[in-house]
Every structure is written in structure tokens, then in C-alpha cells.
Write a protein that holds these residues in place. Sequence first.
Motif, PDB file in Angstrom:
ATOM      1  N   THR A  17       0.822  -1.208   0.000  1.00  0.00           N
ATOM      2  CA  THR A  17       0.000   0.000   0.000  1.00  0.00           C
ATOM      3  C   THR A  17       0.854   1.254   0.000  1.00  0.00           C
ATOM      4  O   THR A  17       0.592   2.204  -0.754  1.00  0.00           O
ATOM      5  CB  THR A  17      -0.939  -0.008   1.222  1.00  0.00           C
ATOM      6  OG1 THR A  17      -1.733  -1.208   1.202  1.00  0.00           O
ATOM      7  CG2 THR A  17      -1.851   1.197   1.213  1.00  0.00           C
ATOM      8  N   ILE A  28      -6.685   5.381   3.309  1.00  0.00           N
ATOM      9  CA  ILE A  28      -6.454   3.942   3.216  1.00  0.00           C
ATOM     10  C   ILE A  28      -7.615   3.199   3.864  1.00  0.00           C
ATOM     11  O   ILE A  28      -7.955   3.465   5.026  1.00  0.00           O
ATOM     12  CB  ILE A  28      -5.151   3.547   3.935  1.00  0.00           C
ATOM     13  CG1 ILE A  28      -3.944   4.252   3.321  1.00  0.00           C
ATOM     14  CG2 ILE A  28      -4.964   2.031   3.920  1.00  0.00           C
ATOM     15  CD1 ILE A  28      -2.691   4.139   4.191  1.00  0.00           C
ATOM     16  N   GLY A  33      -7.914   0.493   5.555  1.00  0.00           N
ATOM     17  CA  GLY A  33      -6.937  -0.372   6.185  1.00  0.00           C
ATOM     18  C   GLY A  33      -7.521  -1.515   6.984  1.00  0.00           C
ATOM     19  O   GLY A  33      -6.945  -1.942   7.989  1.00  0.00           O
ATOM     20  N   TYR A  53      -7.769   4.012  -1.077  1.00  0.00           N
ATOM     21  CA  TYR A  53      -6.813   2.950  -1.376  1.00  0.00           C
ATOM     22  C   TYR A  53      -7.291   1.678  -0.673  1.00  0.00           C
ATOM     23  O   TYR A  53      -7.220   1.564   0.559  1.00  0.00           O
ATOM     24  CB  TYR A  53      -5.401   3.341  -0.918  1.00  0.00           C
ATOM     25  CG  TYR A  53      -4.748   4.314  -1.870  1.00  0.00           C
ATOM     26  CD1 TYR A  53      -3.789   3.898  -2.778  1.00  0.00           C
ATOM     27  CD2 TYR A  53      -5.127   5.654  -1.887  1.00  0.00           C
ATOM     28  CE1 TYR A  53      -3.209   4.785  -3.674  1.00  0.00           C
ATOM     29  CE2 TYR A  53      -4.557   6.552  -2.777  1.00  0.00           C
ATOM     30  CZ  TYR A  53      -3.599   6.104  -3.667  1.00  0.00           C
ATOM     31  OH  TYR A  53      -3.039   6.992  -4.559  1.00  0.00           O
ATOM     32  N   THR A  75      -6.879  -1.777   0.462  1.00  0.00           N
ATOM     33  CA  THR A  75      -5.707  -2.608   0.722  1.00  0.00           C
ATOM     34  C   THR A  75      -5.872  -4.040   0.219  1.00  0.00           C
ATOM     35  O   THR A  75      -4.888  -4.673  -0.180  1.00  0.00           O
ATOM     36  CB  THR A  75      -5.370  -2.626   2.224  1.00  0.00           C
ATOM     37  OG1 THR A  75      -6.537  -3.002   2.970  1.00  0.00           O
ATOM     38  CG2 THR A  75      -4.905  -1.260   2.683  1.00  0.00           C
TER      39      THR A  75
END
Length: 234
Positions: A108, A194, A196, A214, A216
Motif C-alpha cells: 500500500t 487507506i 486499512g 486505497y 488494501t
Amino acid sequence: MKTIGLLGGMSWESTASYYRALNEGVKSALGGLHSARIVLYSVDFAEIEAMQARDDWEGAARLLSQAARGVQAAGADFLMIGTNTMHRVATDIEAAVDIPLLHIADATAERLMADDVERVGLLGTRYTMVQDFYKGRMTDQYGLDVLVPPEDEQDEIHRIIFEELCLGRIREASRLSLLSSIQALYERGARAVILGCTEIALLVRQGDTGVRLYDTTAIHAERAIEWALSDVKV
């Protein structure tokens, strides 16, 4: 093609996303009837969650290290842990096997750096947002400035993950709550956020917000496909 070793079941809902992403990625790259070579060890998440709750990371490390040795013995060329939180014990797992570990935070962070994102928000379990094994790695090894939500929002995100997403429950109110946290991180200066926790992408998608996300799970799977199809020894 190399064989991917995957430690899954944390939760099985997100492991299903991994399995689909890995196979679809290999099929896209090679065409025809190709699919990914995967050795999957799926744990009983109730055991792992109980260890997390009582702060028994050593016990979790022993359990997952044993699973990793089984994956290696079954022929895996490299290893993935299909969850962000359990990278808390990644170093212990790496020490238990002779095959390389593809770390989700590295994959990432490298994507963020390639996109010139230096300040990023992070959503995940309370463990991932509070403890240093994840955001500290991104800061120390990649120079990223990682922002997390305030404590009350962390509690709600953690609740949504464990009481809803890990049980396959998708609720609109929870989607709106996560989107509010994402927007707040953006307003604090995060240029992206993110996702996450591998379950969050089951609830929030890029089309839900103008803030760059983003995922992951997707990033980890894409990097695994690169490793699997590379002629270079990993």
C-alpha cells in the motif's frame, strides 16, 4: 506461475474477496482458463478475535505461524496474510517460515508513493489505527504522514467492522458513518484515505466519495499477482 500462500478466514468474507481478486487478476493477465495457484489456510476467526480482545498477540502469532508452516509445506512460494490487523504479528510469522512474506502495508505504501501521496488517512480496526505496527511502518520506512480519526470515531469504526462487516451485515447508516470519517480526514489534510481493514471495502467504494481511496485488499492482491507471474525469485 508461482503458488500463492494465503492465511485467510480473518474474516472469511474478506478472504472471499481475496480469492476472487487473485483468480480474476491471473485470468486477466494470462487469459483462457488460467486461474491462480493458491494454498489457502483459513483459520477460525473466533479464536483470533478472542486473542486480539485479551491482547494475546503471542498466542495469535503461534497460531498463525503454525498455519504459515503448513502453507509452506503445501508448496507455497510466498505468503500473504489476508488481513491488515494481523500484520501485528508479521515479524513472528516471517521468522517461522523460509518463504518471503508480502506485507500489506508495504504494498500500500509503495502505491501511495508512486501516486505522490505523502499525507494519508487510515481507517481500520482500533488495533490498526492506534498501534504502531502499521502506521509506524509507513512513516519509518516510507516517510508517509498518516492521520487517524479521533477516538470516538475509532470506536465506531471498530464496532462496524466486528459487529457488522465480519458478520456479513451491510448497513447504510454505517456506510454514511465511514464516509463522514473519510471526509473529516480529508478536511484535516489527508490527500487520500487507506481502507486499512480488508472488510471496509465491502461497505465503502470509490464511487461513494470524491476522496481518493486505497483498498488494501485490492492492492495486496495486485502485488501478489505480480509476484506470482514474475520470473524473478521473490
